[in-house]
Design a protein around this motif. Sequence first.
Motif, short mmCIF file in Angstrom:
data_model
loop_
_atom_site.label_atom_id
_atom_site.label_comp_id
_atom_site.label_asym_id
_atom_site.label_seq_id
_atom_site.Cartn_x
_atom_site.Cartn_y
_atom_site.Cartn_z
N ASN A 167 0.80 -1.23 0.00
CA ASN A 167 0.00 0.00 0.00
C ASN A 167 0.83 1.27 0.00
N VAL A 168 2.13 1.15 -0.33
CA VAL A 168 3.00 2.33 -0.38
C VAL A 168 3.03 2.92 -1.78
N ASN A 169 3.39 2.10 -2.77
CA ASN A 169 3.38 2.52 -4.18
C ASN A 169 3.34 1.29 -5.07
N VAL A 170 3.23 1.50 -6.36
CA VAL A 170 3.08 0.37 -7.29
C VAL A 170 4.30 -0.54 -7.25
N TYR A 171 5.48 0.03 -7.15
CA TYR A 171 6.71 -0.76 -7.21
C TYR A 171 6.88 -1.60 -5.94
N SER A 172 6.56 -1.03 -4.80
CA SER A 172 6.61 -1.82 -3.57
C SER A 172 5.51 -2.88 -3.57
N PHE A 173 4.40 -2.59 -4.25
CA PHE A 173 3.34 -3.59 -4.40
C PHE A 173 3.86 -4.81 -5.18
N LEU A 174 4.58 -4.55 -6.26
CA LEU A 174 5.15 -5.65 -7.05
C LEU A 174 6.17 -6.44 -6.23
N ILE A 175 7.02 -5.74 -5.49
CA ILE A 175 8.01 -6.41 -4.65
C ILE A 175 7.31 -7.23 -3.57
N SER A 176 6.23 -6.69 -3.01
CA SER A 176 5.49 -7.41 -1.97
C SER A 176 4.94 -8.72 -2.50
N ILE A 177 4.38 -8.71 -3.70
CA ILE A 177 3.84 -9.94 -4.29
C ILE A 177 4.95 -10.96 -4.48
N CYS A 178 6.10 -10.51 -4.97
CA CYS A 178 7.22 -11.43 -5.20
C CYS A 178 7.75 -11.98 -3.87
N LEU A 179 7.75 -11.18 -2.82
CA LEU A 179 8.15 -11.66 -1.50
C LEU A 179 7.16 -12.70 -0.98
N PHE A 180 5.89 -12.47 -1.22
CA PHE A 180 4.86 -13.44 -0.80
C PHE A 180 5.06 -14.77 -1.53
N LEU A 181 5.28 -14.72 -2.84
CA LEU A 181 5.51 -15.95 -3.61
C LEU A 181 6.79 -16.64 -3.14
N THR A 182 7.77 -15.84 -2.74
CA THR A 182 9.02 -16.41 -2.20
C THR A 182 8.75 -17.13 -0.89
N LEU A 183 7.91 -16.57 -0.04
CA LEU A 183 7.53 -17.24 1.20
C LEU A 183 6.81 -18.55 0.93
N ALA A 320 9.25 -8.23 -12.87
CA ALA A 320 7.97 -7.54 -12.64
C ALA A 320 8.13 -6.03 -12.79
N ILE A 321 9.19 -5.48 -12.22
CA ILE A 321 9.42 -4.03 -12.31
C ILE A 321 9.72 -3.62 -13.75
N LEU A 322 10.55 -4.41 -14.44
CA LEU A 322 10.89 -4.10 -15.83
C LEU A 322 9.67 -4.25 -16.73
N LEU A 323 8.84 -5.24 -16.47
CA LEU A 323 7.62 -5.43 -17.28
C LEU A 323 6.67 -4.26 -17.08
N PHE A 324 6.51 -3.81 -15.83
CA PHE A 324 5.67 -2.64 -15.57
C PHE A 324 6.23 -1.41 -16.28
#
Length: 527
Positions: A167-183, A320-324
Amino acid sequence: MSALKTVSCFSRKEPIFTFWLVFLFFSISLLSILSHEMWLDELQAWLIARDSTSIVDLFHNLRYEGHPGLWHLNLYFISQFTHNPTAMQFFHLIIATLSVYIFVKYSPFNKLQKILFIFGYFPLYEYNVISRNYNLGVLFLFVFCTLFPKRSKSYTILAFLLAALANVNVYSFLISICLFLTLVLDFISNSQIRKSFQYKKQNLLISLALLAFGYIAALIQIIPPDNAKFTGTTQIFNESNSVINTIKHLSYVLMTVWRSYVPLPNFLDYHFWNTNILIEGAGSFRVIALLFSLCLLLFSTAIFIQKPIILFLYTSGTFAILLFTYTKFSGYLRHHGHLFILFIACLWLANYYHKSYFFGKRIINFSQKLTKYKKQILTIILYFHVFASIFAVSMDMLHPFSASKQVAQFIKNQQLDKVLIIGSRDYSLAPVSALLNQNIFYLESNSLGSFINWNQRRDLDEASFMHNLKAAVSLHSKNSIVLVLNYELYEQAYQFFDVSPLFKSSQSIVHGENYYLYLLESKQKSN
Protein backbone atom coordinates in the motif's frame (compact mmCIF):
# COMPACT_ATOMS: atom_id res chain seq x y z
CA MET A 1 40.32 -17.41 24.86
CA SER A 2 41.56 -14.60 22.63
CA ALA A 3 38.76 -15.34 20.19
CA LEU A 4 36.20 -14.91 22.97
CA LYS A 5 37.77 -11.58 23.92
CA THR A 6 37.59 -10.45 20.30
CA VAL A 7 33.90 -11.35 20.05
CA SER A 8 33.15 -9.62 23.36
CA CYS A 9 35.03 -6.50 22.27
CA PHE A 10 33.22 -6.46 18.93
CA SER A 11 29.81 -6.79 20.57
CA ARG A 12 30.60 -3.81 22.83
CA LYS A 13 31.80 -1.66 19.96
CA GLU A 14 28.94 -2.54 17.57
CA PRO A 15 26.25 -0.37 19.30
CA ILE A 16 28.71 2.55 19.36
CA PHE A 17 29.36 2.14 15.63
CA THR A 18 25.61 1.97 14.93
CA PHE A 19 24.80 5.00 17.07
CA TRP A 20 27.43 7.33 15.63
CA LEU A 21 26.84 6.23 12.05
CA VAL A 22 23.08 6.76 12.31
CA PHE A 23 23.63 10.05 14.15
CA LEU A 24 25.93 11.27 11.37
CA PHE A 25 23.34 10.23 8.77
CA PHE A 26 20.60 12.08 10.65
CA SER A 27 22.71 15.23 11.01
CA ILE A 28 23.69 15.40 7.33
CA SER A 29 20.11 14.61 6.31
CA LEU A 30 18.71 17.36 8.54
CA LEU A 31 21.01 19.97 7.03
CA SER A 32 20.20 18.77 3.52
CA ILE A 33 16.44 18.75 4.11
CA LEU A 34 16.42 22.24 5.62
CA SER A 35 18.07 23.60 2.46
CA HIS A 36 15.88 21.61 0.06
CA GLU A 37 13.03 23.39 -1.74
CA MET A 38 10.12 21.00 -2.18
CA TRP A 39 8.68 20.44 -5.64
CA LEU A 40 5.30 19.38 -7.07
CA ASP A 41 5.30 15.66 -6.28
CA GLU A 42 6.26 16.27 -2.66
CA LEU A 43 3.70 19.01 -2.11
CA GLN A 44 0.92 17.47 -4.20
CA ALA A 45 0.72 14.67 -1.62
CA TRP A 46 0.78 17.21 1.20
CA LEU A 47 -1.97 19.33 -0.40
CA ILE A 48 -4.24 16.33 -0.91
CA ALA A 49 -3.78 15.34 2.73
CA ARG A 50 -4.11 18.90 4.02
CA ASP A 51 -7.24 19.83 2.06
CA SER A 52 -9.17 16.57 2.43
CA THR A 53 -12.06 17.04 4.85
CA SER A 54 -12.10 13.42 6.03
CA ILE A 55 -10.37 10.08 5.46
CA VAL A 56 -13.12 9.14 3.01
CA ASP A 57 -12.56 12.41 1.16
CA LEU A 58 -8.81 11.74 1.19
CA PHE A 59 -9.15 8.45 -0.66
CA HIS A 60 -11.68 10.03 -3.01
CA ASN A 61 -9.12 12.72 -3.88
CA LEU A 62 -6.48 10.05 -4.48
CA ARG A 63 -8.40 8.20 -7.18
CA TYR A 64 -6.36 9.72 -10.05
CA GLU A 65 -2.96 9.67 -8.34
CA GLY A 66 -1.99 6.10 -9.26
CA HIS A 67 -0.58 5.45 -5.78
CA PRO A 68 -2.08 3.65 -2.78
CA GLY A 69 -2.79 6.04 0.06
CA LEU A 70 -0.73 4.85 3.03
CA TRP A 71 1.73 7.76 2.74
CA HIS A 72 -1.10 10.25 2.26
CA LEU A 73 -2.94 8.80 5.26
CA ASN A 74 0.06 9.53 7.47
CA LEU A 75 0.24 13.06 6.06
CA TYR A 76 -3.48 13.52 6.69
CA PHE A 77 -3.02 12.89 10.42
CA ILE A 78 0.00 15.22 10.53
CA SER A 79 -1.94 17.97 8.74
CA GLN A 80 -4.57 17.88 11.48
CA PHE A 81 -1.97 19.52 13.76
CA THR A 82 -0.18 21.84 11.34
CA HIS A 83 -0.47 23.18 7.80
CA ASN A 84 3.27 23.72 7.55
CA PRO A 85 4.66 21.21 4.99
CA THR A 86 7.99 21.21 6.82
CA ALA A 87 6.30 18.76 9.21
CA MET A 88 6.16 16.30 6.32
CA GLN A 89 9.91 16.66 5.80
CA PHE A 90 10.66 15.91 9.46
CA PHE A 91 8.33 12.91 9.39
CA HIS A 92 10.08 11.65 6.28
CA LEU A 93 13.45 12.15 7.97
CA ILE A 94 12.32 9.97 10.87
CA ILE A 95 11.34 7.21 8.44
CA ALA A 96 14.67 7.48 6.61
CA THR A 97 16.61 7.38 9.87
CA LEU A 98 14.69 4.30 11.06
CA SER A 99 15.41 2.56 7.75
CA VAL A 100 19.10 3.32 8.08
CA TYR A 101 19.19 2.23 11.73
CA ILE A 102 17.65 -1.14 10.89
CA PHE A 103 20.02 -1.59 7.96
CA VAL A 104 23.13 -0.72 9.96
CA LYS A 105 22.16 -2.77 13.02
CA TYR A 106 20.73 -5.92 11.42
CA SER A 107 21.93 -6.31 7.83
CA PRO A 108 24.75 -8.81 7.11
CA PHE A 109 26.95 -6.38 5.17
CA ASN A 110 30.39 -5.36 6.42
CA LYS A 111 30.99 -1.95 8.01
CA LEU A 112 32.40 -0.33 4.88
CA GLN A 113 29.43 -1.46 2.79
CA LYS A 114 26.99 -0.21 5.43
CA ILE A 115 28.67 3.19 5.45
CA LEU A 116 28.70 3.41 1.66
CA PHE A 117 25.10 2.27 1.31
CA ILE A 118 23.50 4.67 3.78
CA PHE A 119 25.41 7.64 2.34
CA GLY A 120 24.62 6.48 -1.18
CA TYR A 121 22.30 8.12 -3.66
CA PHE A 122 18.99 6.52 -2.72
CA PRO A 123 19.16 6.38 1.13
CA LEU A 124 20.68 9.86 1.52
CA TYR A 125 19.21 11.85 -1.35
CA GLU A 126 16.45 10.45 -3.56
CA TYR A 127 14.60 8.60 -0.77
CA ASN A 128 15.49 11.01 2.02
CA VAL A 129 16.00 14.65 1.07
CA ILE A 130 13.07 14.44 -1.35
CA SER A 131 9.97 13.64 0.71
CA ARG A 132 7.97 10.98 -1.12
CA ASN A 133 6.40 7.66 -0.21
CA TYR A 134 9.33 5.51 -1.38
CA ASN A 135 11.31 5.34 1.88
CA LEU A 136 8.25 4.09 3.70
CA GLY A 137 8.47 1.05 1.43
CA VAL A 138 12.20 0.72 2.11
CA LEU A 139 11.46 0.74 5.85
CA PHE A 140 8.90 -2.07 5.56
CA LEU A 141 11.23 -4.06 3.32
CA PHE A 142 14.17 -3.78 5.71
CA VAL A 143 12.02 -4.75 8.70
CA PHE A 144 10.82 -7.75 6.67
CA CYS A 145 14.42 -8.76 5.97
CA THR A 146 15.25 -8.44 9.67
CA LEU A 147 12.32 -10.59 10.83
CA PHE A 148 12.54 -13.14 8.01
CA PRO A 149 14.49 -15.73 10.10
CA LYS A 150 11.58 -15.84 12.60
CA ARG A 151 9.08 -17.01 9.98
CA SER A 152 9.04 -20.54 11.43
CA LYS A 153 7.30 -19.18 14.55
CA SER A 154 4.69 -16.97 12.89
CA TYR A 155 3.85 -15.42 9.52
CA THR A 156 1.51 -12.78 10.93
CA ILE A 157 4.03 -9.97 11.30
CA LEU A 158 5.57 -10.73 7.90
CA ALA A 159 2.11 -10.74 6.33
CA PHE A 160 1.32 -7.38 7.95
CA LEU A 161 4.59 -5.93 6.59
CA LEU A 162 3.86 -7.24 3.08
CA ALA A 163 0.32 -5.83 3.21
CA ALA A 164 1.70 -2.45 4.32
CA LEU A 165 4.43 -2.62 1.66
CA ALA A 166 1.79 -3.21 -1.01
CA ASN A 167 0.00 0.00 0.00
CA VAL A 168 3.00 2.33 -0.38
CA ASN A 169 3.38 2.52 -4.18
CA VAL A 170 3.08 0.37 -7.29
CA TYR A 171 6.71 -0.76 -7.21
CA SER A 172 6.61 -1.82 -3.57
CA PHE A 173 3.34 -3.59 -4.40
CA LEU A 174 5.15 -5.65 -7.05
CA ILE A 175 8.01 -6.41 -4.65
CA SER A 176 5.49 -7.41 -1.97
CA ILE A 177 3.84 -9.94 -4.29
CA CYS A 178 7.22 -11.43 -5.20
CA LEU A 179 8.15 -11.66 -1.50
CA PHE A 180 4.86 -13.44 -0.80
CA LEU A 181 5.51 -15.95 -3.61
CA THR A 182 9.02 -16.41 -2.20
CA LEU A 183 7.53 -17.24 1.20
CA VAL A 184 5.24 -19.77 -0.45
CA LEU A 185 8.16 -21.38 -2.26
CA ASP A 186 10.19 -21.36 0.94
CA PHE A 187 7.32 -23.00 2.84
CA ILE A 188 6.92 -25.74 0.24
CA SER A 189 10.63 -26.51 0.04
CA ASN A 190 11.36 -26.37 3.78
CA SER A 191 10.09 -29.46 5.62
CA GLN A 192 11.03 -28.06 9.05
CA ILE A 193 8.87 -24.97 8.55
CA ARG A 194 5.98 -27.10 7.29
CA LYS A 195 6.21 -29.27 10.40
CA SER A 196 6.32 -26.25 12.70
CA PHE A 197 3.01 -25.03 11.20
CA GLN A 198 1.30 -28.41 11.36
CA TYR A 199 -0.61 -27.21 14.42
CA LYS A 200 -0.58 -23.50 13.55
CA LYS A 201 -3.12 -23.43 10.75
CA GLN A 202 -4.92 -20.52 12.38
CA ASN A 203 -1.74 -18.44 12.07
CA LEU A 204 -1.56 -19.25 8.36
CA LEU A 205 -5.21 -18.31 7.83
CA ILE A 206 -4.84 -14.99 9.69
CA SER A 207 -1.69 -14.19 7.71
CA LEU A 208 -3.36 -14.97 4.39
CA ALA A 209 -6.39 -12.88 5.37
CA LEU A 210 -4.11 -9.94 6.20
CA LEU A 211 -2.37 -10.26 2.87
CA ALA A 212 -5.61 -10.58 0.92
CA PHE A 213 -7.02 -7.48 2.60
CA GLY A 214 -3.81 -5.51 1.93
CA TYR A 215 -3.57 -6.55 -1.71
CA ILE A 216 -7.25 -5.91 -2.46
CA ALA A 217 -7.05 -2.47 -0.81
CA ALA A 218 -3.93 -1.62 -2.82
CA LEU A 219 -5.41 -2.80 -6.12
CA ILE A 220 -8.60 -0.79 -5.60
CA GLN A 221 -6.46 2.34 -5.21
CA ILE A 222 -3.93 1.60 -7.96
CA ILE A 223 -6.37 0.71 -10.74
CA PRO A 224 -7.58 4.03 -12.23
CA PRO A 225 -11.32 4.81 -12.49
CA ASP A 226 -13.06 4.16 -15.81
CA ASN A 227 -13.19 7.89 -16.56
CA ALA A 228 -9.47 8.48 -15.92
CA LYS A 229 -7.79 10.34 -18.76
CA PHE A 230 -4.33 9.09 -17.86
CA THR A 231 -3.88 5.37 -17.16
CA GLY A 232 -0.11 5.25 -17.45
CA THR A 233 0.02 3.18 -20.63
CA THR A 234 3.31 3.60 -22.47
CA GLN A 235 2.99 4.23 -26.18
CA ILE A 236 5.67 2.14 -27.91
CA PHE A 237 4.23 1.55 -31.36
CA ASN A 238 3.79 3.88 -34.29
CA GLU A 239 2.27 3.05 -37.63
CA SER A 240 5.75 3.04 -39.16
CA ASN A 241 8.94 1.45 -37.85
CA SER A 242 7.04 -0.33 -35.06
CA VAL A 243 9.76 -2.99 -34.74
CA ILE A 244 12.47 -0.33 -34.41
CA ASN A 245 10.40 1.55 -31.83
CA THR A 246 9.85 -1.64 -29.87
CA ILE A 247 13.59 -2.39 -29.83
CA LYS A 248 14.36 1.16 -28.71
CA HIS A 249 11.78 0.98 -25.96
CA LEU A 250 13.00 -2.41 -24.77
CA SER A 251 16.55 -1.07 -24.72
CA TYR A 252 15.44 1.91 -22.64
CA VAL A 253 13.72 -0.39 -20.16
CA LEU A 254 16.82 -2.58 -19.83
CA MET A 255 18.97 0.52 -19.32
CA THR A 256 16.98 1.28 -16.17
CA VAL A 257 19.09 -1.44 -14.52
CA TRP A 258 22.20 0.66 -15.14
CA ARG A 259 20.37 3.81 -14.03
CA SER A 260 19.40 2.16 -10.76
CA TYR A 261 22.61 0.29 -9.95
CA VAL A 262 24.97 3.08 -11.03
CA PRO A 263 22.99 6.36 -10.69
CA LEU A 264 25.76 8.70 -11.83
CA PRO A 265 24.05 11.90 -13.04
CA ASN A 266 25.10 14.03 -15.97
CA PHE A 267 27.46 16.30 -14.01
CA LEU A 268 27.61 18.84 -16.87
CA ASP A 269 23.87 19.52 -16.76
CA TYR A 270 22.42 22.03 -14.28
CA HIS A 271 19.21 20.00 -14.46
CA PHE A 272 21.12 16.88 -13.37
CA TRP A 273 18.19 15.24 -11.60
CA ASN A 274 16.87 12.08 -13.33
CA THR A 275 19.82 12.01 -15.73
CA ASN A 276 22.59 9.45 -16.17
CA ILE A 277 26.04 10.29 -17.47
CA LEU A 278 26.04 7.48 -20.05
CA ILE A 279 22.46 7.96 -21.23
CA GLU A 280 21.92 11.73 -21.15
CA GLY A 281 25.55 12.83 -21.11
CA ALA A 282 27.60 14.39 -23.91
CA GLY A 283 27.91 11.93 -26.76
CA SER A 284 25.90 8.76 -27.22
CA PHE A 285 26.93 6.04 -24.79
CA ARG A 286 23.56 4.32 -24.58
CA VAL A 287 24.89 1.14 -26.14
CA ILE A 288 27.51 0.98 -23.38
CA ALA A 289 24.80 1.58 -20.76
CA LEU A 290 22.75 -1.22 -22.29
CA LEU A 291 25.71 -3.62 -22.24
CA PHE A 292 26.49 -2.70 -18.62
CA SER A 293 22.83 -3.33 -17.72
CA LEU A 294 22.97 -6.80 -19.25
CA CYS A 295 26.25 -7.52 -17.45
CA LEU A 296 24.77 -6.39 -14.12
CA LEU A 297 21.73 -8.61 -14.65
CA LEU A 298 23.97 -11.57 -15.55
CA PHE A 299 26.23 -11.01 -12.54
CA SER A 300 23.33 -10.57 -10.11
CA THR A 301 21.56 -13.66 -11.40
CA ALA A 302 24.78 -15.70 -11.23
CA ILE A 303 25.55 -14.87 -7.59
CA PHE A 304 22.07 -15.99 -6.53
CA ILE A 305 22.14 -19.31 -8.42
CA GLN A 306 23.48 -21.08 -5.34
CA LYS A 307 20.46 -19.79 -3.38
CA PRO A 308 17.51 -20.87 -5.63
CA ILE A 309 14.77 -19.29 -3.49
CA ILE A 310 16.55 -15.93 -3.53
CA LEU A 311 17.19 -16.39 -7.24
CA PHE A 312 13.43 -16.68 -7.67
CA LEU A 313 12.86 -13.50 -5.66
CA TYR A 314 15.46 -11.54 -7.59
CA THR A 315 14.43 -12.65 -11.07
CA SER A 316 10.68 -12.39 -10.44
CA GLY A 317 10.96 -8.99 -8.74
CA THR A 318 13.30 -7.55 -11.36
CA PHE A 319 11.17 -8.91 -14.20
CA ALA A 320 7.97 -7.54 -12.64
CA ILE A 321 9.42 -4.03 -12.31
CA LEU A 322 10.89 -4.10 -15.83
CA LEU A 323 7.62 -5.43 -17.28
CA PHE A 324 5.67 -2.64 -15.57
CA THR A 325 8.20 -0.14 -16.92
CA TYR A 326 7.80 -1.58 -20.41
CA THR A 327 4.02 -1.86 -20.53
CA LYS A 328 2.63 0.85 -18.25
CA PHE A 329 4.96 3.63 -17.17
CA SER A 330 8.55 4.37 -18.21
CA GLY A 331 9.21 6.12 -14.92
CA TYR A 332 12.15 8.06 -13.54
CA LEU A 333 15.14 7.29 -11.35
CA ARG A 334 13.04 7.31 -8.18
CA HIS A 335 10.99 4.48 -9.68
CA HIS A 336 13.93 2.60 -11.18
CA GLY A 337 15.70 2.74 -7.81
CA HIS A 338 13.47 -0.10 -6.60
CA LEU A 339 15.54 -2.43 -8.78
CA PHE A 340 18.63 -1.66 -6.71
CA ILE A 341 16.78 -1.76 -3.38
CA LEU A 342 15.44 -5.20 -4.36
CA PHE A 343 19.00 -6.31 -5.17
CA ILE A 344 20.19 -5.19 -1.71
CA ALA A 345 17.26 -7.00 -0.05
CA CYS A 346 18.12 -10.18 -1.96
CA LEU A 347 21.74 -9.99 -0.82
CA TRP A 348 20.46 -9.57 2.74
CA LEU A 349 18.02 -12.51 2.58
CA ALA A 350 20.56 -14.73 0.81
CA ASN A 351 22.61 -14.64 3.99
CA TYR A 352 19.93 -16.80 5.70
CA TYR A 353 20.27 -19.68 3.21
CA HIS A 354 22.90 -22.35 2.78
CA LYS A 355 24.41 -23.04 -0.61
CA SER A 356 22.38 -25.35 -2.82
CA TYR A 357 23.48 -27.47 -5.77
CA PHE A 358 20.02 -27.54 -7.31
CA PHE A 359 21.37 -26.49 -10.71
CA GLY A 360 23.91 -28.39 -12.80
CA LYS A 361 27.60 -28.54 -11.96
CA ARG A 362 28.65 -26.24 -14.82
CA ILE A 363 26.19 -23.56 -13.79
CA ILE A 364 27.26 -23.83 -10.15
CA ASN A 365 30.93 -23.55 -11.15
CA PHE A 366 30.15 -20.45 -13.20
CA SER A 367 28.26 -18.99 -10.26
CA GLN A 368 31.11 -19.69 -7.86
CA LYS A 369 33.62 -17.94 -10.13
CA LEU A 370 31.53 -14.76 -10.18
CA THR A 371 30.56 -14.97 -6.52
CA LYS A 372 34.25 -14.66 -5.60
CA TYR A 373 34.06 -11.06 -6.84
CA LYS A 374 30.70 -10.25 -5.22
CA LYS A 375 32.15 -8.23 -2.34
CA GLN A 376 34.48 -6.20 -4.56
CA ILE A 377 31.87 -5.43 -7.23
CA LEU A 378 29.22 -4.48 -4.67
CA THR A 379 31.68 -2.17 -2.93
CA ILE A 380 32.62 -0.49 -6.23
CA ILE A 381 28.94 0.03 -7.05
CA LEU A 382 28.34 1.54 -3.62
CA TYR A 383 31.26 3.94 -4.13
CA PHE A 384 29.53 5.18 -7.30
CA HIS A 385 26.37 5.72 -5.25
CA VAL A 386 28.24 7.82 -2.69
CA PHE A 387 29.82 9.89 -5.44
CA ALA A 388 26.39 10.53 -6.98
CA SER A 389 24.97 11.35 -3.56
CA ILE A 390 27.69 13.89 -2.75
CA PHE A 391 27.07 15.64 -6.06
CA ALA A 392 23.27 15.64 -5.73
CA VAL A 393 23.24 16.87 -2.12
CA SER A 394 25.81 19.58 -2.91
CA MET A 395 23.86 20.83 -5.92
CA ASP A 396 20.64 20.83 -3.90
CA MET A 397 22.28 22.89 -1.16
CA LEU A 398 23.90 25.37 -3.55
CA HIS A 399 21.01 25.85 -5.99
CA PRO A 400 17.21 25.97 -5.71
CA PHE A 401 15.73 22.55 -6.39
CA SER A 402 12.47 24.42 -7.00
CA ALA A 403 12.00 28.19 -7.08
CA SER A 404 8.54 27.83 -5.51
CA LYS A 405 9.85 28.72 -2.06
CA GLN A 406 11.52 31.86 -3.41
CA VAL A 407 8.30 32.94 -5.12
CA ALA A 408 6.10 32.23 -2.11
CA GLN A 409 8.46 34.28 0.08
CA PHE A 410 8.34 37.20 -2.36
CA ILE A 411 4.54 37.13 -2.44
CA LYS A 412 4.37 37.14 1.37
CA ASN A 413 6.96 39.90 1.76
CA GLN A 414 5.09 42.11 -0.71
CA GLN A 415 1.74 41.20 0.90
CA LEU A 416 0.50 40.01 -2.46
CA ASP A 417 -1.10 36.99 -0.81
CA LYS A 418 -3.97 39.30 0.10
CA VAL A 419 -5.12 39.56 -3.55
CA LEU A 420 -6.31 36.94 -6.00
CA ILE A 421 -3.50 34.86 -7.49
CA ILE A 422 -4.02 33.36 -10.94
CA GLY A 423 -1.54 30.86 -12.27
CA SER A 424 -0.40 28.63 -15.09
CA ARG A 425 0.82 25.94 -15.45
CA ASP A 426 -1.06 24.43 -12.56
CA TYR A 427 1.40 21.62 -11.87
CA SER A 428 4.14 24.21 -11.35
CA LEU A 429 1.94 26.45 -9.22
CA ALA A 430 0.73 23.79 -6.79
CA PRO A 431 3.96 24.01 -4.72
CA VAL A 432 3.43 27.77 -4.39
CA SER A 433 -0.13 27.13 -3.19
CA ALA A 434 1.18 24.74 -0.54
CA LEU A 435 3.82 27.16 0.72
CA LEU A 436 1.37 30.09 0.80
CA ASN A 437 -1.28 27.90 2.43
CA GLN A 438 -3.92 29.35 0.11
CA ASN A 439 -5.72 28.44 -3.08
CA ILE A 440 -4.69 29.66 -6.53
CA PHE A 441 -6.97 30.14 -9.51
CA TYR A 442 -5.60 27.61 -12.02
CA LEU A 443 -6.26 28.51 -15.64
CA GLU A 444 -5.94 24.86 -16.72
CA SER A 445 -9.03 23.91 -14.70
CA ASN A 446 -10.66 27.38 -14.57
CA SER A 447 -11.15 27.12 -10.83
CA LEU A 448 -9.65 27.88 -7.45
CA GLY A 449 -7.70 24.98 -6.08
CA SER A 450 -4.61 23.67 -4.34
CA PHE A 451 -3.73 20.12 -5.37
CA ILE A 452 -4.04 19.13 -9.01
CA ASN A 453 -6.98 17.01 -10.11
CA TRP A 454 -5.41 15.35 -13.12
CA ASN A 455 -8.79 14.53 -14.61
CA GLN A 456 -10.20 18.10 -14.54
CA ARG A 457 -7.35 19.96 -16.16
CA ARG A 458 -6.20 20.37 -19.75
CA ASP A 459 -3.07 21.84 -21.25
CA LEU A 460 -3.54 25.30 -22.76
CA ASP A 461 -2.27 26.72 -26.02
CA GLU A 462 -1.92 30.50 -26.37
CA ALA A 463 -5.50 31.04 -27.56
CA SER A 464 -6.99 28.95 -24.73
CA PHE A 465 -4.73 30.64 -22.20
CA MET A 466 -5.87 34.12 -23.29
CA HIS A 467 -9.51 33.08 -23.29
CA ASN A 468 -9.36 31.67 -19.76
CA LEU A 469 -7.27 34.58 -18.49
CA LYS A 470 -9.68 37.22 -19.82
CA ALA A 471 -12.64 35.34 -18.34
CA ALA A 472 -10.93 35.06 -14.94
CA VAL A 473 -9.90 38.72 -14.86
CA SER A 474 -13.37 39.89 -15.88
CA LEU A 475 -14.84 38.11 -12.86
CA HIS A 476 -12.49 40.03 -10.57
CA SER A 477 -12.16 43.26 -12.52
CA LYS A 478 -12.52 45.42 -9.40
CA ASN A 479 -9.22 44.25 -7.98
CA SER A 480 -5.65 43.94 -9.09
CA ILE A 481 -4.57 40.40 -9.82
CA VAL A 482 -1.25 38.65 -9.39
CA LEU A 483 -0.41 36.37 -12.30
CA VAL A 484 2.18 33.64 -11.69
CA LEU A 485 3.51 31.69 -14.67
CA ASN A 486 6.34 29.25 -15.26
CA TYR A 487 6.97 30.88 -18.64
CA GLU A 488 7.02 34.46 -19.89
CA LEU A 489 3.68 36.09 -20.52
CA TYR A 490 2.47 36.10 -24.12
CA GLU A 491 2.83 39.44 -25.93
CA GLN A 492 -0.85 39.32 -26.79
CA ALA A 493 -1.73 39.83 -23.12
CA TYR A 494 -0.28 43.35 -23.18
CA GLN A 495 -3.06 44.36 -25.61
CA PHE A 496 -5.79 43.57 -23.08
CA PHE A 497 -4.20 44.26 -19.69
CA ASP A 498 -1.98 46.75 -17.97
CA VAL A 499 0.90 44.48 -17.09
CA SER A 500 3.56 45.23 -14.49
CA PRO A 501 6.34 42.64 -14.24
CA LEU A 502 7.03 42.02 -10.55
CA PHE A 503 9.55 39.25 -10.17
CA LYS A 504 11.55 36.65 -12.01
CA SER A 505 12.74 33.71 -9.94
CA SER A 506 16.05 31.89 -10.04
CA GLN A 507 16.48 28.89 -12.27
CA SER A 508 15.45 25.65 -10.59
CA ILE A 509 17.11 22.24 -10.76
CA VAL A 510 13.80 20.55 -11.46
CA HIS A 511 12.43 21.45 -14.88
CA GLY A 512 9.50 23.87 -15.03
CA GLU A 513 9.56 25.29 -11.52
CA ASN A 514 11.05 28.71 -12.21
CA TYR A 515 8.52 31.55 -12.27
CA TYR A 516 7.47 34.93 -13.65
CA LEU A 517 5.20 37.20 -11.59
CA TYR A 518 3.04 39.98 -13.03
CA LEU A 519 0.52 42.46 -11.66
CA LEU A 520 -2.52 42.62 -13.97
CA GLU A 521 -5.23 45.23 -14.28
CA SER A 522 -7.95 45.40 -16.91
CA LYS A 523 -7.40 48.27 -19.33
CA GLN A 524 -11.08 49.09 -19.04
CA LYS A 525 -10.58 49.66 -15.32
CA SER A 526 -7.49 51.85 -15.82
CA ASN A 527 -9.31 53.92 -18.39
